[in-house]
Design an enzyme around this catalytic site. Structure first.
Site, PDB file in Angstrom:
ATOM      1  N   LYS A   5       0.848  -1.202   0.000  1.00 48.69           N
ATOM      2  CA  LYS A   5       0.000   0.000   0.000  1.00 48.69           C
ATOM      3  C   LYS A   5       0.885   1.254   0.000  1.00 48.69           C
ATOM      4  O   LYS A   5       2.095   1.164   0.263  1.00 48.69           O
ATOM      5  CB  LYS A   5      -0.930  -0.024   1.215  1.00 48.69           C
ATOM      6  CG  LYS A   5      -0.215  -0.040   2.552  1.00 48.69           C
ATOM      7  CD  LYS A   5      -1.148  -0.517   3.660  1.00 48.69           C
ATOM      8  CE  LYS A   5      -0.442  -0.457   5.010  1.00 48.69           C
ATOM      9  NZ  LYS A   5      -1.218  -1.131   6.053  1.00 48.69           N
TER      10      LYS A   5
ATOM     11  N   TYR B 208      15.780  30.453   8.102  1.00 47.75           N
ATOM     12  CA  TYR B 208      14.581  31.181   8.530  1.00 47.75           C
ATOM     13  C   TYR B 208      14.560  31.335  10.040  1.00 47.75           C
ATOM     14  O   TYR B 208      14.825  30.376  10.777  1.00 47.75           O
ATOM     15  CB  TYR B 208      13.326  30.419   8.089  1.00 47.75           C
ATOM     16  CG  TYR B 208      13.022  30.559   6.612  1.00 47.75           C
ATOM     17  CD1 TYR B 208      12.780  31.800   6.043  1.00 47.75           C
ATOM     18  CD2 TYR B 208      12.968  29.429   5.805  1.00 47.75           C
ATOM     19  CE1 TYR B 208      12.487  31.907   4.683  1.00 47.75           C
ATOM     20  CE2 TYR B 208      12.681  29.529   4.448  1.00 47.75           C
ATOM     21  CZ  TYR B 208      12.439  30.778   3.898  1.00 47.75           C
ATOM     22  OH  TYR B 208      12.153  30.894   2.571  1.00 47.75           O
TER      23      TYR B 208
HETATM   24  C1  LIG Z   1      -0.401  -2.087   6.649  1.00 51.98           C
HETATM   25  C2  LIG Z   1      -0.920  -3.400   7.045  1.00 51.98           C
HETATM   26  C3  LIG Z   1      -0.044  -4.470   7.263  1.00 51.98           C
HETATM   27  C4  LIG Z   1       1.464  -4.334   7.205  1.00 51.98           C
HETATM   28  O1  LIG Z   1       1.956  -3.697   8.363  1.00 51.98           O
HETATM   29  P1  LIG Z   1       3.525  -3.641   8.620  1.00 51.98           P
HETATM   30  O2  LIG Z   1       3.677  -3.108   9.996  1.00 51.98           O
HETATM   31  O3  LIG Z   1       4.089  -2.703   7.611  1.00 51.98           O
HETATM   32  O4  LIG Z   1       4.032  -5.005   8.447  1.00 51.98           O
HETATM   33  C5  LIG Z   1      -0.589  -5.702   7.536  1.00 51.98           C
HETATM   34  N1  LIG Z   1      -1.928  -5.880   7.614  1.00 51.98           N
HETATM   35  C6  LIG Z   1      -2.805  -4.858   7.437  1.00 51.98           C
HETATM   36  C7  LIG Z   1      -4.250  -5.109   7.545  1.00 51.98           C
HETATM   37  C8  LIG Z   1      -2.315  -3.590   7.159  1.00 51.98           C
HETATM   38  O5  LIG Z   1      -3.181  -2.592   6.989  1.00 51.98           O
END
Ligand SMILES: *Cc1c(COP(=O)(O)O)cnc(C)c1O
Length: 372
Positions: free
Chosen positions: A34, A253
């Site tokens: 994702k 800044y």
């Molecule tokens: C994002 C997500 C993961 C992965 O999490 P990590 O900490 O990056 O391993 C796994 N399961 C679900 C449902 C997620 O949303």
């Protein structure tokens, strides 16, 4: 051309997948990609991970991009669908969907077409998405009566505190999930990266690592390398100006840093417009020529300033690593009160990307079995 560059090491990503396989040899791996593969680039990462059994995405757009890139493994929509008009596209793309809310069941009741593969999600204590674990049996019955739902669901849950070894909530979530799903038909999936690493009892049929694959640590106070992972993203730029300021000179800044003595400084072409955390102003370090140098003053949109007193040979054109193997992203994240995940996800579009390693190089693929 602007020097801001993110180099993604595909061999590191493959090696991290091999680490996951070694940790969970009998589990299938749903590689979580994702948010553009945590900022590393969706298509290139998915192709590099051709040995994964499936991919987890947060949006239908990402699933479309994966299919367009020729990805054939199972793809799971981690938050499912929220509009019945999306269901034909889910079928056309041959996606699996998470089911976490009663509204989705009602949409499926009114739906027609080929049954969908579903991952019913149980809330065992995180209190984010999912049906209450106490409703699992009623849900299983309802699913079995829905013609639009394929048999053999993957029952899943998500941990709130798996990154804290020994957390009481994790043990509670594990036992609630076991009680809720005892005897139910289908597979099981619980483990994110932290659980895949630390909680052997949670690995089950499918592990769902994200951060682990990118060499990111999920455990406070440890870097990815500390955990035997290979960081997959190296972010660099170059010094574009060097000057010596007098004692008492304010830098950047609001003059939030004032030089206590005469000081040699370098201006680096990287700022919050590239994804560097502004909160790290006056707190972080960068790596160059085998050493570290402090970030002085406010990080601005295009530029940040570093202390060159201890790096006399640094000059215009010297490469500076913002994070990567020489400066773990977790170290910068600590200085910015965040986690490495947020930094890799936050690299912006104007940063150029390069890859190391071959995209499609594949190791034996179990996907054909998993896709069944
Ligand atoms: C994002 C997500 C993961 C992965 O999490 P990590 O900490 O990056 O391993 C796994 N399961 C679900 C449902 C997620 O949303």
């Amino acid at each position: 051309m602007r020097a801001a560059l993110a180099t993604v090491d595909l061999d590191a990503i493959r090696s991290n997948l091999a680490r996951v396989r070694a940790l969970a040899p009998v589990s299938r791996v749903l590689a979580v990609v994702k948010a553009d593969a945590y900022g590393h680039g969706l298509e290139r990462v998915a192709r590099a991970l051709s040995a994964a059994d499936g991919f987890g995405v947060a949006s239908l757009d990402d699933a479309e991009r994966l299919r367009a890139a020729g990805i054939r493994q199972r793809i799971v929509l981690l938050a499912g669908f929220d509009d019945p008009r999306d269901l034909p596209l889910l079928r056309a793309l041959d996606l699996d969907t998470v089911l976490h809310a009663p509204e989705q069941l009602r949409m499926l009741e009114l739906d027609a077409g080929r049954p969908l593969r579903v991952w019913p999600k149980l809330d065992t204590g995180m209190h984010r998405l999912g049906f209450s674990w106490t409703e699992a049996r009623a849900l299983a019955l309802r699913l079995s009566e829905l013609p639009m739902v394929a048999t053999d669901p993957v029952w899943m849950t998500h941990f709130a505190s798996a990154d804290q070894p020994g957390a009481a909530l994790t043990a509670e979530q594990l036992s609630r999930f076991a009680v809720a799903t005892r005897g139910l038909a289908g597979q099981r999936s619980l483990a994110n990266s932290a659980a895949t690493l630390l909680l052997p009892g949670s690995r089950a049929d499918w592990v769902r690592p994200g951060g682990l694959l990118y060499g990111l640590s999920t455990i406070a106070g440890r870097t990815g390398a500390d955990l035997g992972l290979k960081p997959a993203m190296r972010v660099t730029s170059r010094i574009i100006a060097v000057k010596t300021v007098a004692a008492g000179a304010g830098i950047g800044y609001a003059s939030s840093y004032v030089a206590p003595t005469a000081k040699r400084i370098g201006i680096v072409a990287f700022g919050y417009g590239d994804g560097y955390p502004r909160h790290a102003s006056n707190r972080a370090e960068v790596a160059l020529l085998g050493r570290r140098a402090a970030v002085l003053g406010r990080v601005s949109m295009d530029l940040l300033c570093i202390d060159l007193d201890h790096v006399p040979e640094a000059a215009v054109g010297t490469e500076v690593e913002l994070w990567g193997p020489a400066l773990p992203v977790e170290v910068l994240a600590d200085a910015a009160d965040t986690i490495g995940y947020e930094l890799t996800c936050g690299i912006t579009r104007r940063v150029r990307f390069e890859t190391l390693g071959v995209e499609g190089a594949s190791t034996p693929c179990r996907a054909a079995v998993a896709a069944g």
